[in-house]
Design a protein around this motif. Structure first.
Motif, PDB file in Angstrom:
ATOM      1  N   TRP A 123       0.831  -1.207   0.000  1.00  0.00           N
ATOM      2  CA  TRP A 123       0.000   0.000   0.000  1.00  0.00           C
ATOM      3  C   TRP A 123       0.865   1.258   0.000  1.00  0.00           C
ATOM      4  O   TRP A 123       0.602   2.205  -0.747  1.00  0.00           O
ATOM      5  N   MET A 124       1.917   1.273   0.824  1.00  0.00           N
ATOM      6  CA  MET A 124       2.777   2.445   0.901  1.00  0.00           C
ATOM      7  C   MET A 124       3.469   2.709  -0.439  1.00  0.00           C
ATOM      8  O   MET A 124       3.580   3.866  -0.882  1.00  0.00           O
ATOM      9  N   GLU A 125       3.935   1.658  -1.109  1.00  0.00           N
ATOM     10  CA  GLU A 125       4.592   1.872  -2.400  1.00  0.00           C
ATOM     11  C   GLU A 125       3.597   2.321  -3.466  1.00  0.00           C
ATOM     12  O   GLU A 125       3.945   3.108  -4.352  1.00  0.00           O
ATOM     13  N   SER A 126       2.378   1.842  -3.393  1.00  0.00           N
ATOM     14  CA  SER A 126       1.368   2.319  -4.345  1.00  0.00           C
ATOM     15  C   SER A 126       1.049   3.785  -4.098  1.00  0.00           C
ATOM     16  O   SER A 126       0.819   4.553  -5.035  1.00  0.00           O
ATOM     17  N   GLU A 127       1.046   4.188  -2.825  1.00  0.00           N
ATOM     18  CA  GLU A 127       0.854   5.592  -2.494  1.00  0.00           C
ATOM     19  C   GLU A 127       2.009   6.439  -3.039  1.00  0.00           C
ATOM     20  O   GLU A 127       1.807   7.543  -3.551  1.00  0.00           O
ATOM     21  N   ARG A 128       3.218   5.922  -2.923  1.00  0.00           N
ATOM     22  CA  ARG A 128       4.386   6.658  -3.412  1.00  0.00           C
ATOM     23  C   ARG A 128       4.295   6.835  -4.933  1.00  0.00           C
ATOM     24  O   ARG A 128       4.685   7.876  -5.461  1.00  0.00           O
ATOM     25  N   MET A 129       3.789   5.833  -5.623  1.00  0.00           N
ATOM     26  CA  MET A 129       3.687   5.907  -7.079  1.00  0.00           C
ATOM     27  C   MET A 129       2.553   6.823  -7.535  1.00  0.00           C
ATOM     28  O   MET A 129       2.672   7.513  -8.554  1.00  0.00           O
ATOM     29  N   LEU A 130       1.470   6.870  -6.781  1.00  0.00           N
ATOM     30  CA  LEU A 130       0.260   7.557  -7.247  1.00  0.00           C
ATOM     31  C   LEU A 130       0.003   8.903  -6.582  1.00  0.00           C
ATOM     32  O   LEU A 130      -0.449   9.849  -7.228  1.00  0.00           O
ATOM     33  N   HIS A 131       0.307   9.028  -5.271  1.00  0.00           N
ATOM     34  CA  HIS A 131      -0.135  10.207  -4.520  1.00  0.00           C
ATOM     35  C   HIS A 131       0.977  10.913  -3.752  1.00  0.00           C
ATOM     36  O   HIS A 131       0.795  11.299  -2.596  1.00  0.00           O
ATOM     37  N   PRO A 132       2.172  11.104  -4.299  1.00  0.00           N
ATOM     38  CA  PRO A 132       3.227  11.744  -3.497  1.00  0.00           C
ATOM     39  C   PRO A 132       2.935  13.221  -3.258  1.00  0.00           C
ATOM     40  O   PRO A 132       2.250  13.876  -4.047  1.00  0.00           O
ATOM     41  N   ILE A 133       3.467  13.747  -2.150  1.00  0.00           N
ATOM     42  CA  ILE A 133       3.395  15.180  -1.877  1.00  0.00           C
ATOM     43  C   ILE A 133       4.527  15.871  -2.638  1.00  0.00           C
ATOM     44  O   ILE A 133       5.705  15.646  -2.355  1.00  0.00           O
ATOM     45  N   ILE A 134       4.165  16.685  -3.612  1.00  0.00           N
ATOM     46  CA  ILE A 134       5.161  17.451  -4.367  1.00  0.00           C
ATOM     47  C   ILE A 134       4.719  18.907  -4.317  1.00  0.00           C
ATOM     48  O   ILE A 134       4.078  19.421  -5.241  1.00  0.00           O
ATOM     49  N   ASP A 135       5.010  19.562  -3.209  1.00  0.00           N
ATOM     50  CA  ASP A 135       4.666  20.971  -3.065  1.00  0.00           C
ATOM     51  C   ASP A 135       5.922  21.755  -2.689  1.00  0.00           C
ATOM     52  O   ASP A 135       7.004  21.181  -2.500  1.00  0.00           O
ATOM     53  N   GLN A 136       5.782  23.076  -2.568  1.00  0.00           N
ATOM     54  CA  GLN A 136       6.952  23.911  -2.360  1.00  0.00           C
ATOM     55  C   GLN A 136       7.621  23.625  -1.023  1.00  0.00           C
ATOM     56  O   GLN A 136       8.854  23.658  -0.904  1.00  0.00           O
ATOM     57  N   LYS A 137       6.851  23.324  -0.001  1.00  0.00           N
ATOM     58  CA  LYS A 137       7.424  23.019   1.305  1.00  0.00           C
ATOM     59  C   LYS A 137       8.306  21.776   1.236  1.00  0.00           C
ATOM     60  O   LYS A 137       9.414  21.746   1.779  1.00  0.00           O
ATOM     61  N   ALA A 138       7.809  20.737   0.560  1.00  0.00           N
ATOM     62  CA  ALA A 138       8.582  19.503   0.420  1.00  0.00           C
ATOM     63  C   ALA A 138       9.860  19.752  -0.380  1.00  0.00           C
ATOM     64  O   ALA A 138      10.944  19.266  -0.025  1.00  0.00           O
ATOM     65  N   VAL A 139       9.747  20.515  -1.459  1.00  0.00           N
ATOM     66  CA  VAL A 139      10.907  20.810  -2.299  1.00  0.00           C
ATOM     67  C   VAL A 139      11.961  21.592  -1.516  1.00  0.00           C
ATOM     68  O   VAL A 139      13.150  21.259  -1.543  1.00  0.00           O
ATOM     69  N   ASP A 140      11.535  22.617  -0.788  1.00  0.00           N
ATOM     70  CA  ASP A 140      12.485  23.433  -0.030  1.00  0.00           C
ATOM     71  C   ASP A 140      13.186  22.605   1.049  1.00  0.00           C
ATOM     72  O   ASP A 140      14.396  22.736   1.264  1.00  0.00           O
ATOM     73  N   THR A 141      12.422  21.759   1.729  1.00  0.00           N
ATOM     74  CA  THR A 141      13.000  20.932   2.790  1.00  0.00           C
ATOM     75  C   THR A 141      14.033  19.959   2.224  1.00  0.00           C
ATOM     76  O   THR A 141      15.154  19.835   2.748  1.00  0.00           O
ATOM     77  N   GLN A 142      13.679  19.262   1.153  1.00  0.00           N
ATOM     78  CA  GLN A 142      14.574  18.255   0.606  1.00  0.00           C
ATOM     79  C   GLN A 142      15.772  18.880  -0.101  1.00  0.00           C
ATOM     80  O   GLN A 142      16.834  18.252  -0.195  1.00  0.00           O
ATOM     81  N   ASN A 143      15.624  20.099  -0.581  1.00  0.00           N
ATOM     82  CA  ASN A 143      16.757  20.769  -1.203  1.00  0.00           C
ATOM     83  C   ASN A 143      17.896  20.919  -0.202  1.00  0.00           C
ATOM     84  O   ASN A 143      19.078  20.707  -0.526  1.00  0.00           O
ATOM     85  N   GLU A 144      17.566  21.260   1.022  1.00  0.00           N
ATOM     86  CA  GLU A 144      18.590  21.384   2.057  1.00  0.00           C
ATOM     87  C   GLU A 144      19.197  20.028   2.404  1.00  0.00           C
ATOM     88  O   GLU A 144      20.397  19.911   2.657  1.00  0.00           O
ATOM     89  N   VAL A 145      18.381  18.982   2.401  1.00  0.00           N
ATOM     90  CA  VAL A 145      18.876  17.633   2.675  1.00  0.00           C
ATOM     91  C   VAL A 145      19.861  17.192   1.604  1.00  0.00           C
ATOM     92  O   VAL A 145      20.922  16.626   1.899  1.00  0.00           O
ATOM     93  N   VAL A 146      19.524  17.457   0.338  1.00  0.00           N
ATOM     94  CA  VAL A 146      20.397  17.073  -0.766  1.00  0.00           C
ATOM     95  C   VAL A 146      21.725  17.830  -0.695  1.00  0.00           C
ATOM     96  O   VAL A 146      22.797  17.256  -0.917  1.00  0.00           O
ATOM     97  N   LYS A 147      21.675  19.100  -0.385  1.00  0.00           N
ATOM     98  CA  LYS A 147      22.905  19.886  -0.253  1.00  0.00           C
ATOM     99  C   LYS A 147      23.810  19.331   0.847  1.00  0.00           C
ATOM    100  O   LYS A 147      25.026  19.224   0.680  1.00  0.00           O
ATOM    101  N   GLU A 148      23.211  18.952   1.962  1.00  0.00           N
ATOM    102  CA  GLU A 148      24.000  18.397   3.063  1.00  0.00           C
ATOM    103  C   GLU A 148      24.609  17.061   2.672  1.00  0.00           C
ATOM    104  O   GLU A 148      25.765  16.769   3.006  1.00  0.00           O
TER     105      GLU A 148
END
Length: 440
Positions: A123-148
């Motif tokens: 179920w979790m993987e189907s959610e990841r494939m179909l309904h991921p959260i892709i909004d500005q808050k998620a992008v900004d947060t993960q951008n810092e993670v990727v930089k680190e």
């Protein structure tokens, strides 16, 4: 909880070793194009769900690099039905673990649970494939993670540019394998939200992925849950990619690379070699084993033990879908002469190009590969990842069972011819990997 996770890992490591010689599996397609592979092994009460998407760093557009690796992080944020930030909390609470990885060809997600949690994992993987959260808050947060992550793994890690492929731009002149797998941070900083969303819409679909279930489960039950959670995910137009042909190098190239995190220079030789799907790729893996696998290997014994010219010697292939990258090199000991070390490495390559290895050396290589094969298939996580890769990138799931047959059929003559064909001086890039303090 830490104790239960360690116990789960221990069970996975030891319980599957006896059954690792041949991997049985069943595979089929859903109507939406999702390929499903089931590997049932009821010897331990654990199960892994692995979803691999056929998208990596090579598929990114100019000026929009880093998207593939970024999604490896972004898709742990949450989904329409999994609250933001709760993904790992749910896993841990149910006795599971999970992670993901990206390279130039694919992005891979997996979860491992006690076997009674298979329904949750699917179920979790189907959610990841179909309904991921892709909004500005998620992008900004993960951008810092990727930089680190970039700072830790490449910018601040000794020899990180070699380990993580940041020097491939010196080896490839045209192919996108020459881009850093993690991308350019400036591109991620400049990307708009709609560009992140467009990347997901282009690549993340059932007909561009493979789903593997491996471990302790009931097949009929698993098939029902797979259908329930994945069959309704819409199929979309499959992305089209053109294979970029890399020109054959005809003249040796020499470059200098600087690293502020090292004290001792490294000399590396980079070659473009065949796709991991080709037989010659396996022959080159055999050559790597001869040259540098273990303290009795030719380069280690000569450069490190006998001549004391190096602290370490290595040769290995980065196996990729279109081409592979083959590296030979050594970290110089204090006061060692770089040109003399290159000459010693060249002498060993010439021996492989002109002399047949002994029967004893060939058998040692075969024994090492058999041990590696057993180790890689001794747990359901390893089996699931290999099944996914062999189907999605190799084009034949049963390659998982053919690897040892190929290795055992490789002849001494093939080893000599592969060394001549791929390790010629005029086809290599020689890299002086130097401390930043030596930069003029």
């Amino acid at each position: 909880m830490k104790k239960s996770i360690l116990s789960l890992a221990s069970v996975m490591l030891f319980a599957f070793a006896a059954n690792a010689q041949k991997v049985e599996f069943e595979e089929y397609d859903l109507k939406n194009g999702l390929h499903v592979i089931l590997h049932q092994d009821n010897s331990a009460p654990v199960v892994t769900v692995n979803v691999m998407y056929h998208v990596g760093a090579k598929d990114e557009e100019n000026g929009k690099t880093g998207m593939a690796h970024f999604y490896e992080h972004l898709l742990f944020t949450g989904t329409k039905n999994i609250e933001r930030g709760k993904w790992s909390e749910i896993q841990s609470a149910r006795g599971g673990t999970g992670n993901a990885s990206t390279d130039w060809d694919r992005t891979n997600y997996y979860q491992t649970y006690p076997s009674n949690e298979l329904k949750l994992a699917l179920w979790m993987e189907s959610e990841r494939m179909l309904h991921p959260i892709i909004d500005q808050k998620a992008v900004d947060t993960q951008n810092e993670v990727v930089k680190e992550e970039k700072r830790q793994r490449m910018d601040n890690a000794p020899y990180g540019k070699v380990i993580y492929g940041d020097v491939y731009n010196e080896i490839f002149d045209k192919h996108n394998y020459g881009r850093p797998m993690i991308g350019y941070i400036k591109d991620l900083d400049a990307a708009k939200l709609e560009e992140f969303q467009a990347f997901y819409n282009k690549w993340y679909m059932p007909n561009n992925a493979v789903l593997v279930v491996a471990g302790d489960f009931d097949k009929a039950e698993a098939k029902t849950w797979v259908k329930d959670y994945f069959a309704s995910i819409p199929k979309r137009e499959a992305p089209k990619r053109e294979k970029i042909v890399e020109p054959i190098r005809t003249k040796e190239k020499r470059v200098k690379v600087y690293d502020a995190n090292i004290q001792l220079p490294l000399v590396g030789m980079g070659f473009i070699t065949p796709s991991f799907k080709e037989r010659d790729a396996k022959v080159l893996d055999v050559i790597s084993t001869i040259l540098s696998n273990g303290k009795s290997s030719r380069l280690y014994k000569k450069l490190v033990d006998d001549k004391k010219m190096a602290l370490q010697a290595f040769s290995f292939s980065r196996p990729l879908e279109d081409y592979s990258v083959y590296l030979i090199g050594s970290i110089l000991a204090q006061g060692a002469d770089k040109d003399e070390l290159i000459k010693e490495i060249d002498d060993e390559i010439v021996k492989l190009q002109t002399e047949l290895i002994s029967d004893e050396d060939l058998q040692k290589v075969r024994n090492k590969f058999e041990n590696q094969f057993v180790a890689s298939n001794s747990n359901v996580q390893g089996i699931a990842a290999t099944l996914a890769r062999e189907y999605l990138l190799g084009g034949d799931t049963n390659r998982i069972n053919n690897e040892l047959d190929i290795i055992n059929s490789i002849t001494k003559e093939e080893i000599r011819e592969a060394a001549k064909k791929y390790l010629a001086k005029n086809k290599r890039v020689v890299m002086d990997y130097l401390p930043e303090s030596q930069k003029k």
